[in-house]
Motif scaffolding. Structure first.
Motif, short mmCIF file in Angstrom:
data_model
loop_
_atom_site.label_atom_id
_atom_site.label_comp_id
_atom_site.label_asym_id
_atom_site.label_seq_id
_atom_site.Cartn_x
_atom_site.Cartn_y
_atom_site.Cartn_z
N ASP A 358 -24.55 -5.45 -52.59
CA ASP A 358 -25.33 -4.34 -53.15
C ASP A 358 -24.45 -3.17 -53.56
O ASP A 358 -24.55 -2.10 -52.97
N SER A 360 -24.70 -1.37 -56.20
CA SER A 360 -25.49 -0.29 -56.79
C SER A 360 -26.17 0.51 -55.70
O SER A 360 -26.26 1.74 -55.78
N ASP A 361 -26.64 -0.17 -54.67
CA ASP A 361 -27.26 0.55 -53.56
C ASP A 361 -26.26 1.46 -52.90
O ASP A 361 -26.56 2.60 -52.56
N ARG A 362 -25.10 0.92 -52.76
CA ARG A 362 -24.08 1.72 -52.11
C ARG A 362 -23.76 2.96 -52.91
O ARG A 362 -23.57 4.05 -52.41
N ARG A 363 -23.72 2.77 -54.23
CA ARG A 363 -23.42 3.90 -55.09
C ARG A 363 -24.50 4.96 -54.96
O ARG A 363 -24.23 6.16 -54.91
N LYS A 364 -25.73 4.50 -54.92
CA LYS A 364 -26.84 5.45 -54.79
C LYS A 364 -26.71 6.21 -53.47
O LYS A 364 -26.90 7.43 -53.42
N GLU A 365 -26.40 5.43 -52.45
CA GLU A 365 -26.25 6.07 -51.14
C GLU A 365 -25.15 7.11 -51.19
O GLU A 365 -25.30 8.23 -50.69
#
Lengths: 542, 344
Positions: A358, A360-365
């Motif tokens: 993930d 992209s999730d990490r980037r969002k986080e």
């Protein structure tokens, strides 16, 4: 050493030699003088009754009547006085028991007496001449403690240091001399085990528990013993200069007692011993490589240094010019590069194959973390843990602030924390000044300085309660009625608190009361509960 | 990487220069003689690029022919600039004549250069953090030459970690200072010292981890101390340098807090210091004034302070200085993109 036949008191001090006694006395004197406390007592274990502690040695360092002027005299004056007090005590005992006591020669030690005149020590002190503290010291000599009884007994039994504040208010069971202490104004007493007995120190001020002070005292008790011991050993010049020790050549340092200062001695001796071994081993190796560095032979890249290459003023000039950019690479290595490592970890973009779950999730986080970071005052930290920690701290601060503001909410122009604003002055405002008569310990606000300008608005009821560990700070402002202060104190007592600092004044039927209280035991009342009770007493005006 | 250094002799006839394509910082001399035909000593240099991708090059130095050349097979990548490089001490008995190289940066890494100098193999990446996949960035480390399986690292999280590199485990981790620790140096098998941004030099003994002793504190409070060097020939003495200071402070561990000497002849801040490996009285320092000075410490200092014995002027600010322990005639300095070997 002669033994006396007085009741209840055995003059022999725990089987130690005369030399050890005088040593201990000097140590006590040094310790108590260096921290400027009033007295130091060594309770030694009795020879006759095992486990029982009785008077061993002591040094008195407090006020003496007729000598109110403070003098930085040699410690021997203190010892002198202590001796006189001891003699007085023994003579009083003699007077009680009627038996003859051969005490006059017990205390004399060659090293103590030879410089101070014999005549003064022989003179008996008239009892009337003693100050309260001296009385306390004197009477202490009569005390005997069975195991776990009272402060010294407990210190000896548990093997731990006991630091008693407000000794004059302590319970009798805890500290049997508390009444005496009250008359002598002894407020702090400390006991810790030492060499089979207990060392007790006391002072007329209220001093809170201070480990560094304890360490200092303990090191004083060791310092002279080194000096004594090594006088007859190889010449080890150990000079006592505050906390610093200077060692001469020798590597053999007597060890065995674990203490913080000893860590240094031990470490240095290890290193030096190793160094000795190593140099003896490598001596052979050095010789064949003994290249004389001083001779700059033609093969050398270096040039001989010429004196006065550049005058110093140029150095300073150049340095200040280079200041902001000096040690560039080194600074970058130590500061920028680690920062870069951390930042890159937070936003890993170049790592191959590491964060493939993930992304992209990490980037969002990560983005959210950076938003949080901008909202919360942080200090350069970019890693997630620190951001979260700082956020928690910030939230706690905000919560405290909100509560405080809510408690002041009723009034339109509530009193600012700083209390320095005088912009809102009008006729109905009282300006009070508290003078320097109040000692700083009762000050509640964070203002420094002795006088405090308080802007108070008339007829504004106000109640503030602050809880700091086991201490409660209470500020009450309300209209006065008879016995209101007593009622407040009773309320506090019901809440298991004891007020130790109270400041109050009444002006035009308006009471201002500042007090500090401590919880008696483990049970702690909450701020809300305290406020509720107090409001009830004050008259529930808001 | 392949633009190798010509065997050019630089300005002075007796200095040997290596030109690198990138700025250099970390540098290490090997104590082993390479077994292959080049029969030179190995020198490792680390690049200084403020980026993730950095490199370590292994060079071969032949003092007889006064040449230094890179060994291209042995050039490898390193994440982030290595903050320090060090070859294993001679007391580490190794089965082969291959070299063991340690580097610090984001982690402590060990690399093996095998005997015929054909490859460099990463052996381990040592992470002292139990909870995270990252450890705090390491500013420096030192390899204990008495107890060669022991290695101490220091980091910006104020701790020093002692490793057992044979088992690749942490022996102990101590909170050494109040601020970032900048350098660490071993004195004896169990004693080390460290300097920090809090301005203190502390000595630690692994047998008594609860306590440490402050040997020196910078006179202006909180002036960071940047580097530390312990005189291996005479363990009484240590040298340290402060931030933005042109002084080299010489300390005697027997008299704490008072330096025995302050060597103040650099005209700009000092960047690196190295004690002579064979003599107990000599120390070399290099600084922003582009000079490398060799000092001889007298038993009694004159009234005007101590003057250095000799001086060398490099082309630009000297960032790194290493005195080869296997070849005490040679001092290596790094400045800008070059690495120079100076004959003493």
């Amino acid at each position: 050493m002669s033994l006396t036949m007085a009741d209840g008191g055995v003059e022999a001090v725990g089987g130690r030699s005369k030399r050890q006694n005088s040593l201990l006395r000097k140590q006590l004197a040094l310790a108590v003088r260096s921290v400027q406390w009033n007295y130091a007592i060594f309770w030694s274990s009795s020879l006759t009754q095992p486990g029982v502690l009785e008077w061993g040695e002591g040094c008195y360092n407090g006020d003496m009547k007729k000598r109110k002027k403070s003098y930085e005299s040699h410690y021997k004056h203190g010892l002198q006085r202590s001796k006189q007090l001891r003699k007085l005590y023994l003579s009083m005992l003699e007077g009680d028991s009627g038996t003859t006591v051969s005490t006059t020669h017990v205390e004399h030690n060659d090293d103590d007496v030879h410089s101070c005149g014999d005549s003064t020590t022989n003179m008996m002190l008239p009892p009337d001449d003693l100050s309260d503290e001296e009385w306390y010291y004197l009477v202490s000599m009569s005390y005997v403690f069975s195991p776990s009884q009272c402060l010294p007994g407990r210190a000896s039994a548990t093997g731990e240091t006991i630091w008693l504040c407000n000794a004059q208010y302590a319970e009798n069971k805890l500290f049997s001399r508390s009444l005496l202490a009250r008359s002598a104004s002894i407020q702090t007493v400390v006991c810790f085990p030492h060499l089979g007995g207990v060392i007790e120190l006391g002072v007329t001020e209220l001093i809170s528990e201070d480990h560094s002070l304890l360490q200092h005292i303990k090191s004083c008790l060791l310092e002279i013993s080194f000096l004594q011991k090594n006088d007859d050993e190889k010449k080890m010049g150990i000079m006592i200069s505050g906390a610093n020790l200077m060692l001469e050549e020798k590597h053999q340092i007597p060890l065995g007692i674990s203490d913080e200062d000893l860590h240094y001695k031990r470490t240095v001796s290890t290193v030096l011993n190793y160094s000795v071994d190593r140099s003896s081993r490598s001596d052979k190796m050095i010789h064949h490589r003994q290249r004389n560095l001083a001779s700059s032979d033609p093969g050398s890249s270096f040039l001989r240094w010429k004196q006065c290459e550049q005058p110093n003023s140029d150095v300073v000039q150049k340095q200040s010019d280079l200041q902001p950019q000096s040690q560039n690479v080194l600074r970058k290595m130590l500061y920028n590069v680690p920062l870069m490592m951390r930042t890159k970890r937070m936003f890993p973009t170049q790592r191959s194959g590491m964060n493939q779950d993930d992304p992209s999730d990490r980037r969002k986080e990560n983005e959210k973390f950076s938003v949080l970071r901008t909202m919360v005052p942080t200090v350069n930290e970019v890693d997630k843990e620190s951001i979260l920690n700082n956020t928690i701290k910030y939230l706690q601060e905000l919560e405290a602030r909100v509560e405080e503001l809510e408690s002041c909410m009723g009034s339109v122009n509530f009193v600012e924390r700083q209390r320095k604003t005088t912009e809102n002055l009008n006729d109905s405002v009282l300006i009070e000044e508290t003078s320097g008569n109040y000692d700083d310990s009762t000050k509640i606000d964070e203002n420094s300085g002795e006088t405090e300008q308080v802007t108070v608005f008339r007829d504004k009821t106000h109640l503030r309660v602050k809880l700091k560990e086991t201490e409660v700070v209470i500020e009450v402002r309300c209209s006065y009625r008879d016995y209101i202060v007593a009622d407040i104190m009773e309320t506090l007592s019901n809440l298991h608190m004891d007020a130790f600092s109270v400041r109050s004044h009444t002006l035009n039927k308006f009471l201002t009361l500042n007090l500090k209280a401590k919880f008696r035991g483990a049970a702690v009342a909450s701020v809300g509960m305290i406020k509720r009770e107090l409001r009830r007493v004050i008259g529930d005006l808001f | 990487m392949d633009n190798s250094a010509p065997d050019s002799l630089s300005r002075s006839e007796t200095a040997v220069t290596y030109d690198s394509p990138y700025p250099l910082y970390a540098m290490a001399f090997s104590s082993l003689r390479a077994a292959n035909t080049s029969s030179g000593h190995r020198i490792a240099v680390g690049s200084f690029l403020e980026d993730y991708n950095n490199r370590i090059d292994i060079l071969s130095f032949d003092s007889d022919s006064m040449t230094v050349k890179p060994l291209p097979n042995l050039s490898f990548e390193h994440p982030y600039p290595p903050t320090k490089l060090m070859f294993s001490p001679p007391s580490l008995r190794r089965p082969s004549s291959g070299d063991l190289l340690a580097s610090s940066g984001d982690f402590l890494r060990l690399w093996e250069i095998n005997e015929d100098s054909s490859t460099v193999e990463p052996i381990s990446v040592l992470n002292n953090s139990k909870t995270s996949e990252f450890c705090a960035p390491l500013t420096s480390f030192d390899w204990n030459d008495v107890e060669p399986k022991r290695l101490g690292t220091c980091s910006i999280d104020t701790t020093c970690t002692i490793w057992d590199i044979e088992k690749c485990v942490v022996e102990t981790q101590l909170i050494a200072h109040d601020k970032e620790v900048h350098d660490i140096a071993w004195g004896e098998a169990r004693v080390f010292a460290s300097v920090s941004a809090d301005g203190s030099v502390r000595i630690f003994d692994l047998r008594d981890k609860e306590h440490s002793t402050i040997i020196y504190e910078s006179p202006q409070p909180d002036t960071p101390l940047l580097r530390l060097a312990w005189n291996k020939q005479d363990l009484r003495y240590m040298a340290t340098i402060l931030m933005d200071s042109n002084k080299v402070v010489i300390l005697d561990i027997r008299s704490p807090t008072m330096p025995v000497a302050e060597l103040e002849r650099h005209q700009a801040s000092v960047n690196a210091i190295a004690w002579a490996p064979q003599s107990c009285k000599h120390i070399c320092s290099g600084g922003d004034d582009t000079q490398a000075l060799i000092w001889e410490l007298p038993t009694v200092a004159g009234p005007n302070g101590i003057d250095p014995m000799s001086v060398y002027s490099a082309g630009s600010e000297i960032n790194q200085l290493q005195w080869s322990s296997s070849q005490p005639d040679w001092i290596g300095i790094a400045f800008a993109n070059k690495m120079q070997l100076l004959r003493v």
